[in-house]
Design a protein around this motif. Structure first.
Motif, PDB file in Angstrom:
ATOM      1  N   UNK A  24       9.787   1.942  -9.482  1.00  0.00           N
ATOM      2  CA  UNK A  24      10.772   1.042 -10.079  1.00  0.00           C
ATOM      3  C   UNK A  24      11.981   0.878  -9.162  1.00  0.00           C
ATOM      4  N   UNK A  25      12.168   1.814  -8.265  1.00  0.00           N
ATOM      5  CA  UNK A  25      13.194   1.647  -7.224  1.00  0.00           C
ATOM      6  C   UNK A  25      12.963   0.369  -6.428  1.00  0.00           C
ATOM      7  N   UNK A  26      11.698   0.024  -6.195  1.00  0.00           N
ATOM      8  CA  UNK A  26      11.365  -1.164  -5.414  1.00  0.00           C
ATOM      9  C   UNK A  26      11.101  -2.396  -6.295  1.00  0.00           C
ATOM     10  N   UNK A  27      11.393  -2.273  -7.595  1.00  0.00           N
ATOM     11  CA  UNK A  27      11.168  -3.385  -8.511  1.00  0.00           C
ATOM     12  C   UNK A  27      12.453  -4.193  -8.669  1.00  0.00           C
ATOM     13  N   UNK A  28      12.460  -5.074  -9.654  1.00  0.00           N
ATOM     14  CA  UNK A  28      13.627  -5.941  -9.827  1.00  0.00           C
ATOM     15  C   UNK A  28      14.833  -5.227 -10.426  1.00  0.00           C
ATOM     16  N   UNK A  29      14.722  -3.932 -10.773  1.00  0.00           N
ATOM     17  CA  UNK A  29      15.919  -3.195 -11.198  1.00  0.00           C
ATOM     18  C   UNK A  29      16.487  -2.372 -10.056  1.00  0.00           C
ATOM     19  N   UNK A  30      15.789  -2.344  -8.933  1.00  0.00           N
ATOM     20  CA  UNK A  30      16.243  -1.568  -7.783  1.00  0.00           C
ATOM     21  C   UNK A  30      17.066  -2.421  -6.847  1.00  0.00           C
ATOM     22  N   UNK A  31      16.832  -2.234  -5.550  1.00  0.00           N
ATOM     23  CA  UNK A  31      17.594  -2.971  -4.558  1.00  0.00           C
ATOM     24  C   UNK A  31      17.227  -4.437  -4.612  1.00  0.00           C
ATOM     25  N   UNK A  32      18.177  -5.265  -4.964  1.00  0.00           N
ATOM     26  CA  UNK A  32      17.908  -6.693  -4.908  1.00  0.00           C
ATOM     27  C   UNK A  32      19.225  -7.429  -4.739  1.00  0.00           C
ATOM     28  N   UNK A  33      19.116  -8.669  -4.314  1.00  0.00           N
ATOM     29  CA  UNK A  33      20.286  -9.479  -4.032  1.00  0.00           C
ATOM     30  C   UNK A  33      19.935 -10.909  -4.406  1.00  0.00           C
ATOM     31  N   UNK A  34      20.411 -11.367  -5.577  1.00  0.00           N
ATOM     32  CA  UNK A  34      20.038 -12.695  -6.058  1.00  0.00           C
ATOM     33  C   UNK A  34      20.475 -13.799  -5.107  1.00  0.00           C
ATOM     34  N   UNK A  35      21.554 -13.583  -4.378  1.00  0.00           N
ATOM     35  CA  UNK A  35      22.035 -14.618  -3.459  1.00  0.00           C
ATOM     36  C   UNK A  35      21.080 -14.822  -2.290  1.00  0.00           C
ATOM     37  N   UNK A  36      20.160 -13.866  -2.095  1.00  0.00           N
ATOM     38  CA  UNK A  36      19.227 -13.970  -0.980  1.00  0.00           C
ATOM     39  C   UNK A  36      17.912 -14.638  -1.370  1.00  0.00           C
ATOM     40  N   UNK A  37      17.786 -15.052  -2.641  1.00  0.00           N
ATOM     41  CA  UNK A  37      16.513 -15.603  -3.116  1.00  0.00           C
ATOM     42  C   UNK A  37      16.073 -16.791  -2.266  1.00  0.00           C
ATOM     43  N   UNK A  38      17.020 -17.634  -1.885  1.00  0.00           N
ATOM     44  CA  UNK A  38      16.665 -18.807  -1.095  1.00  0.00           C
ATOM     45  C   UNK A  38      16.922 -18.618   0.390  1.00  0.00           C
ATOM     46  N   UNK A  39      17.178 -17.379   0.800  1.00  0.00           N
ATOM     47  CA  UNK A  39      17.512 -17.097   2.190  1.00  0.00           C
ATOM     48  C   UNK A  39      16.250 -17.066   3.047  1.00  0.00           C
ATOM     49  N   UNK A  51       3.073  -4.376  -7.474  1.00  0.00           N
ATOM     50  CA  UNK A  51       2.599  -3.000  -7.302  1.00  0.00           C
ATOM     51  C   UNK A  51       3.671  -2.014  -7.749  1.00  0.00           C
ATOM     52  N   UNK A  52       4.932  -2.312  -7.443  1.00  0.00           N
ATOM     53  CA  UNK A  52       6.028  -1.438  -7.861  1.00  0.00           C
ATOM     54  C   UNK A  52       6.078  -1.313  -9.382  1.00  0.00           C
ATOM     55  N   UNK A  53       5.875  -2.406 -10.055  1.00  0.00           N
ATOM     56  CA  UNK A  53       5.978  -2.461 -11.506  1.00  0.00           C
ATOM     57  C   UNK A  53       4.734  -1.949 -12.219  1.00  0.00           C
ATOM     58  N   UNK A  54       3.559  -2.293 -11.702  1.00  0.00           N
ATOM     59  CA  UNK A  54       2.333  -2.117 -12.498  1.00  0.00           C
ATOM     60  C   UNK A  54       1.118  -1.742 -11.666  1.00  0.00           C
ATOM     61  N   UNK A  96       0.826  -1.203   0.000  1.00  0.00           N
ATOM     62  CA  UNK A  96       0.000   0.000   0.000  1.00  0.00           C
ATOM     63  C   UNK A  96       0.864   1.258   0.000  1.00  0.00           C
ATOM     64  N   UNK A  97       1.942   1.262   0.766  1.00  0.00           N
ATOM     65  CA  UNK A  97       2.820   2.445   0.801  1.00  0.00           C
ATOM     66  C   UNK A  97       3.561   2.604  -0.529  1.00  0.00           C
ATOM     67  N   UNK A  98       3.851   1.493  -1.207  1.00  0.00           N
ATOM     68  CA  UNK A  98       4.499   1.576  -2.518  1.00  0.00           C
ATOM     69  C   UNK A  98       3.542   2.198  -3.527  1.00  0.00           C
ATOM     70  N   UNK A  99       2.261   1.819  -3.468  1.00  0.00           N
ATOM     71  CA  UNK A  99       1.263   2.391  -4.364  1.00  0.00           C
ATOM     72  C   UNK A  99       1.071   3.886  -4.090  1.00  0.00           C
ATOM     73  N   UNK A 100       0.921   4.238  -2.818  1.00  0.00           N
ATOM     74  CA  UNK A 100       0.590   5.623  -2.460  1.00  0.00           C
ATOM     75  C   UNK A 100       1.758   6.583  -2.653  1.00  0.00           C
ATOM     76  N   UNK A 101       2.979   6.134  -2.355  1.00  0.00           N
ATOM     77  CA  UNK A 101       4.114   7.052  -2.298  1.00  0.00           C
ATOM     78  C   UNK A 101       5.199   6.761  -3.322  1.00  0.00           C
ATOM     79  N   UNK A 102       5.011   5.712  -4.132  1.00  0.00           N
ATOM     80  CA  UNK A 102       5.993   5.438  -5.176  1.00  0.00           C
ATOM     81  C   UNK A 102       6.128   6.629  -6.105  1.00  0.00           C
ATOM     82  N   UNK A 103       7.372   6.992  -6.412  1.00  0.00           N
ATOM     83  CA  UNK A 103       7.617   8.158  -7.274  1.00  0.00           C
ATOM     84  C   UNK A 103       8.805   7.883  -8.186  1.00  0.00           C
ATOM     85  N   UNK A 104       8.853   6.666  -8.719  1.00  0.00           N
ATOM     86  CA  UNK A 104       9.945   6.337  -9.645  1.00  0.00           C
ATOM     87  C   UNK A 104       9.438   5.441 -10.776  1.00  0.00           C
TER      88      UNK A 104
END
Length: 525
Positions: A238-253, A384-387, A196-204
């Motif tokens: 898009x900051x919160x999407x898969x081009x923003x902060x992410x860490x593939x090594x954490x996928x199974x964490x 929500x970040x993407x679409x 909900x906060x991503x929808x309301x305040x997303x600005x990227x």
């Protein structure tokens, strides 16, 4: 949902203790990329006039030497928090020369990783550790991702509320255990409802094509707004999407949010578990550190999460050890883009709503998150970040589908009683008005920050870079023309001078080699 919240509010009202929902402490951490007047990322050192980035309590840097971070102390009144942030901006601008602070979260003026200078913190062991950690992030994920800026909203529940809540719930555990369990309940609910906060305040919703320098194969996954700009038409953040902060090594964490003990243990395990891809980078190569270790996480901060339970650390203390020793002090909500229509990157309506939202997460039931629900809530946030502004957009809830608007309306309705209590008889009803303002964004997605940004770019015929630079210059004028009280100016000058002296003291006081310092740091238990 609202029935559960209303029941808990009724309990507090019947006990005459509803006022204790007020006066929780609110703080902000706001990052901004420093730009040269031509809009290119600054390559100058952190301004000496604002003090030491290592030791200043309010003005530091994040990943890059050019990524300044402004930190407010916590206040019960969100207006005081915002005023302090505005004062920090005003002071910083007195020491920036012709440089400006970028108004948007997605970076402009960068041209590949090598254009982004890693932050420097001096010659002390703790300063070197901070730099090497960032060097490790560069080897692992590249520097460009780390140049994205955001706002963190820090919140702690009114301490007087905890014993009352424990009594109303009939709990028999220790107060410290009750507090930790309820903060982790909030953490789980933020994961559930944070979309909900991503929808309301997303600005990227858009970014410069140069963001993909060296990764041009990703360009085809986005629409072209103009020759310099990529976007997604219904994106929020898009900051919160898969081009923003992410860490593939954490996928199974599997980081546990069940309780404090399991959270600390699972995070500690990730810091101690080798990761072959990172081991191949090397740790100390030809006498120079590339990273702190070759494990899944170098340190706790590398774990990317929309919310973190936090405890104030002592100098050189591991964050997990601080949590283990002294429990949860506050929560850090990390999913906020810079509110680029406000010079300080945040506004008062937003802060009031976030306070309502976190109290909602406290009062709402919060069962443990199993693997299936973790995957579901992660998907919701990314979607929500993407679409999120797509007409008729649907989310997943407990294995089924629900419309974003329908679910959001349920949540806003459940928050009304909280807003009324926070208003405390104020005739202006600021919290209720902030709640209604978010309802307006739900009813009309074109009023969301992400939609407004795209509409203004289109109307003015601006690329994202031109748009961001225009806003940044407008904000710079606001702060350069803004006055600062003599008392506040003196306070900031004193902290700047003291921070430089403190850095010199730390550098002169080191008694161990850097190798031994790291060994001692990671051996803390």
């Amino acid at each position: 949902m609202s029935q559960r919240i209303d029941s808990r509010l009724s309990q507090l009202i019947n006990a005459g203790q509803q006022h204790l929902l007020r006066n929780g402490l609110k703080g902000l951490e706001k990052e901004s990329l420093r730009l040269a007047p031509d809009g290119v990322i600054a390559h100058t050192p952190h301004p000496i006039g604002v003090g030491s980035a290592l030791t200043h309590p309010y003005i530091t840097t994040d990943y890059s030497e050019a990524l300044i971070e402004l930190i407010t102390p916590p206040h019960a009144d969100p207006a005081e928090t915002l005023r302090f942030l505005e004062d920090l901006h005003t002071f910083v601008y007195r020491n920036l020369g012709e440089e400006i602070l970028l108004a948007t979260s997605m970076p402009c003026g960068v041209a590949g990783d090598e254009s982004i200078p890693i932050a420097e913190y001096g010659t002390s062991n703790i300063g070197r550790m901070k730099h090497v950690y960032r060097r490790g992030l560069a080897y692992r994920y590249g520097r460009t991702m780390q140049a994205i800026a955001g706002v963190h909203f820090n919140y702690s529940v009114n301490e007087a509320l905890w014993p009352v809540l424990r009594e109303l719930k009939g709990g028999s555990e220790s107060l410290s255990g009750f507090i930790a369990d309820n903060y982790f309940g909030m953490v789980r609910n933020v994961h559930r409802y944070g979309w909900l906060t991503i929808y309301l305040f997303g600005a990227s919703p858009a970014f410069c094509k140069s963001f993909f320098t060296g990764r041009e194969h990703l360009i085809s996954e986005f629409s072209e707004f103009d020759a310099q700009t990529l976007f997604r038409p219904y994106a929020t953040s898009l900051r919160m999407s898969d081009i923003g902060y992410k860490n593939d090594s954490q996928a199974g964490l599997e980081i546990s949010f069940d309780n404090l003990e399991d959270y600390v243990a699972s995070l500690g395990k990730a810091i101690e578990t080798p990761f072959p891809l990172y081991e191949r980078i090397g740790v100390k190569v030809d006498g120079e550190y590339r990273q702190l270790n070759g494990n899944i996480l170098q340190i706790e901060n590398e774990y990317y999460s929309i919310i973190r339970p936090k405890q104030i650390t002592e100098s050189g203390e591991k964050p997990t050890l601080a949590l283990k020793k002294r429990g949860v002090r506050y929560l850090e909500l990390r999913s906020l883009d810079l509110e680029c229509f406000s010079p300080a990157g945040a506004n008062l309506d937003q802060l009031r709503f976030l306070e309502i939202f976190l109290l909602f997460c406290l009062l709402e039931e919060s069962s443990p998150l199993d693997s299936a629900e973790k995957a579901e809530v992660s998907r919701n946030g990314m979607a929500v970040a993407c679409c999120g502004r797509t007409p008729g957009f649907k989310l997943r809830r407990k294995g089924g589908e629900i419309s974003l608007k329908g679910w959001a309306a349920e949540m806003l309705d459940a928050m009304r009683g909280i807003a009324e209590i926070l208003d405390a008889g104020d005739a202006l009803k600021p919290y209720t008005r902030s709640l209604e303002a978010q309802g307006d964004l739900l009813s009309d997605p074109e009023r969301t920050p992400s939609a407004r940004m795209l509409a203004e770019m289109k109307e003015n015929g601006e690329s994202f870079a031109a748009y961001a630079l225009r806003l940044s210059n407008e904000h710079a004028r606001v702060f350069r023309e803004r006055s600062l009280s003599a008392e506040r100016a003196a306070l900031f000058r004193r902290y700047s001078e003291q921070s430089l002296e403190e850095q010199r003291r730390i550098e002169a006081g080191d008694r161990f080699s850097f190798d031994e310092f790291l060994q001692r740091y990671f051996a803390q238990a």
